[in-house]
Design a protein around this motif. Structure first.
Motif, short mmCIF file in Angstrom:
data_model
loop_
_atom_site.label_atom_id
_atom_site.label_comp_id
_atom_site.label_asym_id
_atom_site.label_seq_id
_atom_site.Cartn_x
_atom_site.Cartn_y
_atom_site.Cartn_z
N SER A 121 36.25 16.71 -27.94
CA SER A 121 37.40 15.96 -27.45
C SER A 121 38.30 17.13 -26.61
N ASN A 127 35.94 9.79 -24.73
CA ASN A 127 35.43 9.18 -25.76
C ASN A 127 34.06 9.20 -25.88
N THR A 131 31.26 10.53 -28.50
CA THR A 131 30.55 9.86 -29.35
C THR A 131 29.05 10.12 -29.19
N ALA A 158 34.40 6.53 -34.99
CA ALA A 158 35.94 6.51 -35.17
C ALA A 158 36.07 7.97 -34.64
N THR A 161 37.05 8.25 -30.94
CA THR A 161 38.54 7.80 -30.72
C THR A 161 39.27 9.08 -30.05
N SER A 348 38.96 0.81 -20.64
CA SER A 348 40.12 1.75 -20.77
C SER A 348 40.95 1.63 -19.71
N ALA A 382 42.73 4.01 -27.63
CA ALA A 382 41.63 4.48 -28.48
C ALA A 382 41.13 3.58 -29.54
N ILE A 383 42.05 2.87 -30.30
CA ILE A 383 41.61 2.07 -31.38
C ILE A 383 40.71 0.84 -30.67
N PHE A 385 38.17 1.29 -29.01
CA PHE A 385 36.82 1.71 -28.90
C PHE A 385 36.01 1.22 -30.24
N ILE A 386 36.83 0.99 -31.18
CA ILE A 386 35.99 0.56 -32.65
C ILE A 386 36.47 -0.84 -32.90
N ASN A 393 32.61 2.75 -28.38
CA ASN A 393 32.16 3.63 -29.09
C ASN A 393 30.90 2.93 -30.30
#
Length: 437
Positions: A121, A127, A131, A158, A161, A348, A382-383, A385-386, A393
């Protein structure tokens, strides 16, 4: 509303009704899976037809001036740095360093993957790239060490992220350009939350691995091995120092730091004898052009939508509605819920450009600074993404491991709760981030 065109009148619709129908139509397109660029472009063009203040001839002019900004030149440069790191296979040295630092913990491979995500990162700023790279590198190893496949996939997702919070972050660059904030200040402000996210993820993986007896005792912490790993990974570590050191000290702009990092990586790898031919450069540039071609058009259309919403005073309407709750705990709860929901359904860039300014006045009323608001919103993004249904992700690691998307989403829940706790912590106590002062 005044300013509606003859077209709307001829169809028998008031401007507000026509706009609502347009929004409903593009919402259906979004649900049907039409590419987000086409969905947003349809809304922008429809709005331009309905409201002459944003005429069709202005769309090209608006796009031109939105791109006429120097900080945006950093975007392709940062993407190119990450592409070069992948093409030159520097990843193996990063993995070796991460294993020497985290391999002795319960869940050796899982924690090595998470720490590798953190280092990636700090190089790629993405992200998706983090990943995909870590997923390709660790999927087989995690399986061989006996980890539950769902837990392994969720851990890698995770870890991805971190890509947009730990500097340098491509999204921080876009956020700074869009909202007229110094990109270097955003990078500095994202450092502490990004590191805390990494620590939270590693702690979670360690606890789960210990309870399920995942991992191996093959590795032990050895200072000499750490030093050897640092020496092997010196090119990638020095690239991070060049990237962030120049920005944090104010010696270079983000664009200049990225340019110097590119030159450094290529020169260092050439002198190390790791470069034979130019195929790596061609492929890196090709990937950079491809990703920039995806990012920039979405950025432009998202900004146009944001401008249109400002014209309709939607920002004031929404912020006034939230502030009408008249209780900080209620206002904060609504903001957090809306951020998490928007991150779970929007990509995003649209999420950042459309939702962040709509919620900003309410956040400022709670005493959150514009700089810290950018960091907080990026954590919530970012959260996403999961978090289904978007969960980029989750899709990436699902395609790599061939594990059902929703199974991975369930497996990622412990990480979701930890990251959400960090989001709430910085939202309630933004002063904890001393680097954002």
């Amino acid at each position: 509303m005044t300013g509606a065109t003859v077209l709307a009148s001829a169809l028998g619709f008031a401007p507000g009704t026509a706009l609502a129908l347009l929004t409903l139509a593009v919402g259906v397109l979004f649900v049907l899976g039409v590419p987000i660029l086409l969905v947003f472009s349809t809304w922008v063009l429809g709005f331009a037809v309905l409201f002459p203040a944003f005429g069709l001839q202005n769309t090209s002019v608006a796009a031109y001036y939105q791109l006429w900004t120097f900080p945006l030149t950093a975007v392709p440069l940062f993407i190119l740095v990450g592409a070069l790191i992948n093409q030159l296979q520097i990843a193996r040295d990063i993995i070796g360093l991460s294993r020497s630092l985290a391999g002795w913990l319960p869940g050796s491979a899982a924690n090595t993957a998470l720490l590798t995500s953190g280092v990636f990162s700090a190089i790629t700023g993405s992200n998706a790239a983090t990943t995909a790279s870590v997923g390709e590198a660790f999927t087989d190893e995690l399986r061989e060490e006996g980890y539950d496949p769902v837990f392994s996939a969720a851990t890698i997702a995770a870890g991805g992220t971190l890509g947009i919070v730990i500097p340098p972050s491509v999204l921080f660059i876009l956020y700074g350009v869009t909202f007229n904030l110094p990109v270097s200040d955003l990078f500095v402000a994202g450092t502490l939350p990004g590191l805390l996210m990494l620590i939270g993820l590693i702690t979670t993986a360690t606890v789960i691995s210990y309870r399920n007896d995942y991992g191996t005792d093959e590795y032990a912490f050895d200072v000499r091995e750490v030093l050897r790993s640092v020496l092997k990974a010196r090119n990638s570590l020095l690239a991070i120092v060049v990237l962030l050191g120049g920005i944090f000290t104010g010696v270079f702009t983000p664009s200049e730091s990225a340019s110097i990092a590119i030159l450094f990586v290529v020169t260092a790898e050439f002198l190390s004898g790791n470069i034979r031919g130019t195929a790596f450069l061609v492929e890196s540039v090709r990937l950079t052009i491809y990703l920039v071609g995806i990012i920039i058009p979405v950025l432009v259309t998202s900004i146009m939508i944001q401008q249109s919403l400002s014209f309709l005073d939607l920002q004031d309407l929404l912020s006034n509605a939230i502030l009408a709750l008249d209780a900080p705990i209620l206002i904060g709860s609504v903001l957090i819920v809306v951020m998490l929901l928007s991150g779970s359904v929007l990509a995003s860039i649209p999420n950042m450009i459309l939702v962040a300014p709509l919620l900003a006045p309410a956040a400022f009323a709670l005493g959150i600074s514009p700089l810290m608001w950018g960091v907080i919103f990026m954590i919530s993004d970012a959260i996403g993404f999961i978090t289904p249904p978007y969960g980029l992700n989750l899709y990436i690691i699902s395609s790599i491991t061939d594990i059902d998307y929703m199974r991975i989403a369930w497996g990622a829940l412990p990480y979701f709760f930890v990251l959400t706790s960090i989001l709430v912590l910085f939202f309630v106590f933004p002063e904890l981030n001393v680097l954002a002062a």
